[in-house]
Design a protein around this motif. Structure first.
Motif, PDB file in Angstrom:
ATOM      1  N   PRO A  58     -31.841 -21.243  40.433  1.00 26.64           N
ATOM      2  CA  PRO A  58     -30.606 -20.675  40.133  1.00 26.64           C
ATOM      3  C   PRO A  58     -29.980 -19.917  40.987  1.00 26.64           C
ATOM      4  N   ARG A  59     -30.663 -19.241  41.760  1.00 20.70           N
ATOM      5  CA  ARG A  59     -29.867 -18.310  42.787  1.00 20.70           C
ATOM      6  C   ARG A  59     -29.756 -18.947  44.117  1.00 20.70           C
ATOM      7  N   ALA A  60     -29.248 -20.123  44.016  1.00 17.13           N
ATOM      8  CA  ALA A  60     -28.929 -20.690  45.354  1.00 17.13           C
ATOM      9  C   ALA A  60     -27.414 -20.830  45.573  1.00 17.13           C
ATOM     10  N   LEU A  61     -26.695 -20.086  44.842  1.00 18.23           N
ATOM     11  CA  LEU A  61     -25.319 -20.020  45.075  1.00 18.23           C
ATOM     12  C   LEU A  61     -24.709 -19.836  46.395  1.00 18.23           C
ATOM     13  N   GLY A  62     -25.438 -18.721  47.023  1.00 22.30           N
ATOM     14  CA  GLY A  62     -24.950 -18.354  48.517  1.00 22.30           C
ATOM     15  C   GLY A  62     -25.000 -19.396  49.503  1.00 22.30           C
ATOM     16  N   TRP A  63     -26.389 -20.098  49.507  1.00 23.80           N
ATOM     17  CA  TRP A  63     -26.441 -21.169  50.201  1.00 23.80           C
ATOM     18  C   TRP A  63     -25.463 -22.520  49.947  1.00 23.80           C
ATOM     19  N   ALA A  64     -25.304 -22.796  48.720  1.00 17.51           N
ATOM     20  CA  ALA A  64     -24.539 -23.920  48.093  1.00 17.51           C
ATOM     21  C   ALA A  64     -22.998 -23.601  48.755  1.00 17.51           C
ATOM     22  N   LEU A  65     -22.495 -22.353  48.709  1.00 14.07           N
ATOM     23  CA  LEU A  65     -21.281 -22.028  49.351  1.00 14.07           C
ATOM     24  C   LEU A  65     -21.138 -22.411  50.612  1.00 14.07           C
ATOM     25  N   MET A  66     -22.093 -21.979  51.155  1.00  7.90           N
ATOM     26  CA  MET A  66     -21.964 -22.366  53.000  1.00  7.90           C
ATOM     27  C   MET A  66     -22.334 -23.816  53.193  1.00  7.90           C
ATOM     28  N   LEU A  67     -23.083 -24.345  52.269  1.00  9.63           N
ATOM     29  CA  LEU A  67     -23.334 -25.968  52.438  1.00  9.63           C
ATOM     30  C   LEU A  67     -21.807 -26.645  52.007  1.00  9.63           C
ATOM     31  N   GLY A  68     -21.010 -25.984  51.055  1.00  6.32           N
ATOM     32  CA  GLY A  68     -19.844 -26.595  50.641  1.00  6.32           C
ATOM     33  C   GLY A  68     -18.826 -26.389  51.726  1.00  6.32           C
ATOM     34  N   THR A  69     -18.877 -25.189  52.378  1.00  3.87           N
ATOM     35  CA  THR A  69     -18.124 -25.071  53.648  1.00  3.87           C
ATOM     36  C   THR A  69     -18.076 -26.049  54.688  1.00  3.87           C
TER      37      THR A  69
ATOM     38  N   PHE B  47     -12.785 -38.826  52.181  1.00  2.00           N
ATOM     39  CA  PHE B  47     -14.211 -38.041  52.192  1.00  2.00           C
ATOM     40  C   PHE B  47     -13.892 -36.730  52.139  1.00  2.00           C
ATOM     41  N   ALA B  48     -13.036 -36.082  52.759  1.00  2.00           N
ATOM     42  CA  ALA B  48     -12.939 -34.591  52.979  1.00  2.00           C
ATOM     43  C   ALA B  48     -12.424 -34.127  51.346  1.00  2.00           C
ATOM     44  N   GLY B  49     -11.412 -35.084  50.837  1.00  4.53           N
ATOM     45  CA  GLY B  49     -11.060 -34.882  49.470  1.00  4.53           C
ATOM     46  C   GLY B  49     -12.153 -34.612  48.580  1.00  4.53           C
ATOM     47  N   GLY B  50     -12.950 -35.754  48.723  1.00  2.00           N
ATOM     48  CA  GLY B  50     -14.140 -35.882  47.769  1.00  2.00           C
ATOM     49  C   GLY B  50     -15.087 -34.692  47.619  1.00  2.00           C
ATOM     50  N   ALA B  51     -15.472 -34.498  48.958  1.00  2.00           N
ATOM     51  CA  ALA B  51     -16.120 -33.143  49.237  1.00  2.00           C
ATOM     52  C   ALA B  51     -15.812 -31.937  48.515  1.00  2.00           C
ATOM     53  N   THR B  52     -14.276 -31.858  48.831  1.00  2.00           N
ATOM     54  CA  THR B  52     -13.650 -30.620  48.258  1.00  2.00           C
ATOM     55  C   THR B  52     -13.775 -30.300  46.767  1.00  2.00           C
ATOM     56  N   ILE B  53     -13.250 -31.654  46.209  1.00  2.00           N
ATOM     57  CA  ILE B  53     -13.291 -31.698  44.633  1.00  2.00           C
ATOM     58  C   ILE B  53     -14.766 -31.418  44.346  1.00  2.00           C
ATOM     59  N   ALA B  54     -15.786 -31.969  44.823  1.00  2.00           N
ATOM     60  CA  ALA B  54     -17.165 -31.412  44.167  1.00  2.00           C
ATOM     61  C   ALA B  54     -17.513 -29.993  44.646  1.00  2.00           C
ATOM     62  N   VAL B  55     -17.015 -29.436  45.635  1.00  2.00           N
ATOM     63  CA  VAL B  55     -17.383 -28.071  45.831  1.00  2.00           C
ATOM     64  C   VAL B  55     -16.452 -27.214  45.013  1.00  2.00           C
ATOM     65  N   LEU B  56     -15.194 -27.627  44.347  1.00  2.00           N
ATOM     66  CA  LEU B  56     -14.529 -26.812  43.528  1.00  2.00           C
ATOM     67  C   LEU B  56     -15.103 -27.010  42.049  1.00  2.00           C
ATOM     68  N   ALA B  57     -15.558 -28.182  41.739  1.00  2.00           N
ATOM     69  CA  ALA B  57     -16.105 -28.295  40.344  1.00  2.00           C
ATOM     70  C   ALA B  57     -17.649 -27.686  40.521  1.00  2.00           C
ATOM     71  N   ASP B  58     -18.323 -27.617  41.429  1.00  4.31           N
ATOM     72  CA  ASP B  58     -19.822 -27.458  41.174  1.00  4.31           C
ATOM     73  C   ASP B  58     -20.050 -25.644  41.505  1.00  4.31           C
ATOM     74  N   SER B  59     -19.044 -25.413  42.503  1.00  3.71           N
ATOM     75  CA  SER B  59     -19.415 -23.891  42.901  1.00  3.71           C
ATOM     76  C   SER B  59     -18.210 -23.030  42.725  1.00  3.71           C
ATOM     77  N   LEU B  60     -17.185 -23.458  43.466  1.00  2.00           N
ATOM     78  CA  LEU B  60     -16.113 -22.498  43.569  1.00  2.00           C
ATOM     79  C   LEU B  60     -15.398 -22.061  42.201  1.00  2.00           C
ATOM     80  N   MET B  61     -14.973 -22.884  41.347  1.00  2.00           N
ATOM     81  CA  MET B  61     -14.309 -22.647  40.294  1.00  2.00           C
ATOM     82  C   MET B  61     -15.356 -22.070  39.169  1.00  2.00           C
TER      83      MET B  61
END
Length: 229
Positions: free
Chosen positions: A88-99, A188-202
């Motif tokens: 559960p402490r993976a948010l930092g790497w998840a945000l970089m992955l999303g970027t 493809f970019a839109g789908g990745a962005t939506i996933a980042v928003l739903a999983d990490s950013l929001m």
């Protein structure tokens, strides 16, 4: 080419600035949550206006839908692998992955869009979304995984340089890409962005800021939508 370089820097430099801020200062939780929510709002507008809508019209509904789910699926699977490895402490790497996963196709789409005179909404959205992602991602990577500050900053700088490069390459290749290929990249970019928003950013913004971050999200959407209008 110069315009593409400037637009690329406009998305990459905020990453470096955000990472430097996150490593140097401890921002108030409310301020960081507001930035994350505002950036999420701008990205929602960009996905609908400058990524999926043109892809839908250029590539067709089926191809655009498949590319959208492909982009979301790649991020979701990769993020899940990171969570399974780091917990559960993976948010930092998840945000970089999303970027990286949404940034590369986004910046490629940005470079392509410049050929048609567009790209402003996407530039603003990506730039505003990159700052809080880098601030929180860099700080969490350092604090939760004991990664040296200098190494963390170097990783985010490398990510930023990659985004600048793909913007320039996307612009250079735009004349040789069909409308269908451009649409695939955008969807493809839109789908990745939506996933980042739903999983990490929001979720991160809500967790850190509480119920009122919905207002900051709406404000970000309004600003990006107004720029697009």
């Amino acid at each position: 080419m110069l315009t593409a370089l400037l637009y690329g820097l406009g998305t990459g430099v905020p990453l470096v600035i955000g990472a430097a801020i996150g490593l140097r200062w401890q921002l108030p939780t409310a301020a960081l949550a507001s930035l994350m929510a505002f950036g999420a709002g701008t990205m929602i507008a960009a996905v609908s206006e400058e990524l999926f809508e043109p892809a839908f019209h250029q590539a067709g509904a089926l191809i655009a839908a498949l590319a959208l789910f492909a982009g979301a699926g790649v991020y979701v699977v990769a993020n899940r692998l990171i969570e399974n490895k780091l917990g559960p402490r993976a948010l930092g790497w998840a945000l970089m992955l999303g970027t990286v996963l949404d940034g590369v196709p986004e910046n490629t789409a940005l470079g392509v869009s410049l050929a048609g005179g567009g790209g402003l909404v996407l530039l603003v959205a990506v730039a505003l979304g990159n700052v809080p992602e880098a601030i929180s991602g860099a700080a969490l990577t350092r604090d939760q995984h004991d990664v040296a500050g200098a190494r963390t900053l170097w990783l985010w700088t490398l990510t930023a340089a990659t985004l600048v490069l793909v913007t320039v390459i996307g612009n250079a290749l735009s004349d040789n890409l069909s409308h269908t290929h451009i649409g695939i990249v955008q969807a493809f970019a839109g789908g990745a962005t939506i996933a980042v928003l739903a999983d990490s950013l929001m979720p991160g913004a809500y967790r850190e800021g509480g119920w009122w971050v919905g207002l900051a999200t709406a404000a970000g959407f309004l600003v990006a939508f107004a720029l697009g209008g």
